[in-house]
Design an enzyme around this catalytic site. Structure first.
Site, short mmCIF file in Angstrom:
data_model
loop_
_atom_site.label_atom_id
_atom_site.label_comp_id
_atom_site.label_asym_id
_atom_site.label_seq_id
_atom_site.Cartn_x
_atom_site.Cartn_y
_atom_site.Cartn_z
N TYR A 1 -5.10 7.99 -6.73
CA TYR A 1 -4.17 7.05 -6.09
C TYR A 1 -4.65 6.71 -4.68
O TYR A 1 -4.67 5.55 -4.28
CB TYR A 1 -2.78 7.67 -6.05
CG TYR A 1 -1.72 6.80 -5.41
CD1 TYR A 1 -1.19 5.72 -6.10
CD2 TYR A 1 -1.24 7.07 -4.14
CE1 TYR A 1 -0.21 4.92 -5.53
CE2 TYR A 1 -0.26 6.27 -3.56
CZ TYR A 1 0.25 5.19 -4.25
OH TYR A 1 1.21 4.41 -3.69
N SER B 1 0.85 -1.18 0.00
CA SER B 1 0.00 0.00 0.00
C SER B 1 0.90 1.24 0.00
O SER B 1 1.83 1.33 -0.80
CB SER B 1 -0.93 -0.03 1.21
OG SER B 1 -1.79 1.09 1.24
N LYS C 1 -5.64 3.05 -2.95
CA LYS C 1 -4.91 2.49 -1.81
C LYS C 1 -5.79 2.39 -0.56
O LYS C 1 -5.63 1.46 0.23
CB LYS C 1 -3.66 3.33 -1.53
CG LYS C 1 -2.60 3.23 -2.61
CD LYS C 1 -2.11 1.80 -2.82
CE LYS C 1 -0.95 1.72 -3.79
NZ LYS C 1 -0.48 0.32 -4.00
#
Length: 288
Positions: free
Chosen positions: A155, A141, A159
């Site tokens: 993004y 992660s 994650k």
């Protein structure tokens, strides 16, 4: 000999091994005598490692978003190298752009790789690990899976979703002897923001935000992927590996600050937790 002093070698599958973390993880595992299947987009990305470890490195040219290719790669790995002990879901990229700038396709592509790619690999290896009652899934992660910063909303979305999926997964598979670790790196010397990154078409209104974000990133100390690889060896060798672990010297302080701010804000507005429930506030809870 392995990092923990034992002579038992392991079989790894590492995705996104063309460069950066993935290649560093592969190099560290191979150097200690383990066997590694490493996925890449270009067949020549691992030529240097293949020359040094011709018998213990299996390069796999595949895209993790291709579910059928992933399943075939897992089968090929176990046929050539033996049962998988460690799977590192590292493949991914960063997308830069303000939320207003994102196209639906850009966001879907980001999640397709960073989340669904992990799902494809995880689902391909789990039946095999369950049947053996052992295995370790390492989900790469980011500190961006814990906090969020401007210009990388896509993004963060991928994650944060990966973190939730992986924590649930850990609770589901523990009974089968399978471990899950979520690795959360800070700033490292990879090309995450370089050639691997993608960018939305910019709007002038967000130029000051981009300048501030770039200045903030420039102030971070940059970690060494090779050092992170040796830290990963310690994790996979541990009898009781962690569910979460931070990589990077600045990460603990940064994450501690994020949680302190969250706790303070939740406390400041805690009266609404009771009020929104529809019951009378207990004694000592102020209306603020």
């Amino acid at each position: 000999m392995n990092h923990n002093g034992t002579t038992t070698s392991r079989t790894w599958l590492i995705t996104g091994a063309s460069r950066g973390f993935g290649q560093a993880y592969a190099a560290a595992a191979l150097a200690r005598g383990d066997r590694v299947a490493a996925t890449v987009r270009a067949s020549d990305a691992l030529d240097g490692l293949r020359e040094r470890y011709p018998d213990t490195l299996l390069p796999l040219t595949l895209d993790v978003t291709d579910r059928d290719a992933v399943r075939a790669g897992v089968a090929q790995t176990e046929e050539r190298l033996g049962p998988l002990d460690v799977v590192v879901n590292n493949a991914g990229y960063g997308h830069f752009g303000a939320v207003e700038e994102l196209t639906p396709t850009e966001l879907r592509d980001q999640i397709e790789t960073n989340l669904f790619g992990v799902l494809h690999v995880t689902q391909a290896v789990l039946p095999r690990m369950r049947s053996r009652g052992a295995g370790h899934l390492v989900q790469v992660s980011s500190i961006g899976g814990i906090g969020a910063f401007p210009n990388v909303g896509a993004y963060h979305a991928s994650k944060w979703a990966l973190e939730g999926l992986s924590e649930a997964l850990a609770a589901e598979v523990a009974r089968f002897g399978i471990r899950v670790t979520i690795v959360e790196p800070g700033a490292f010397g990879t090309d995450w923001s370089g050639p691997s990154a993608r960018h939305s078409t910019p709007l002038d209104a967000y130029d000051p935000m981009r300048e501030e974000a770039a200045a903030r990133r420039a102030g971070f100390g940059v970690g060494d992927p090779a050092a992170a690889a040796h830290a990963l060896l310690e994790i996979v060798d541990a009898p009781e590996p962690p569910l979460r672990v931070l990589f990077g010297a600045q990460a603990p302080e940064l994450i501690r600050g994020i949680y302190e701010r969250r706790l303070a804000e939740w406390d400041a507005w805690g009266h609404l937790a009771v009020r929104s429930h529809g019951e009378a506030e207990p004694a000592g809870v102020s209306a603020r």
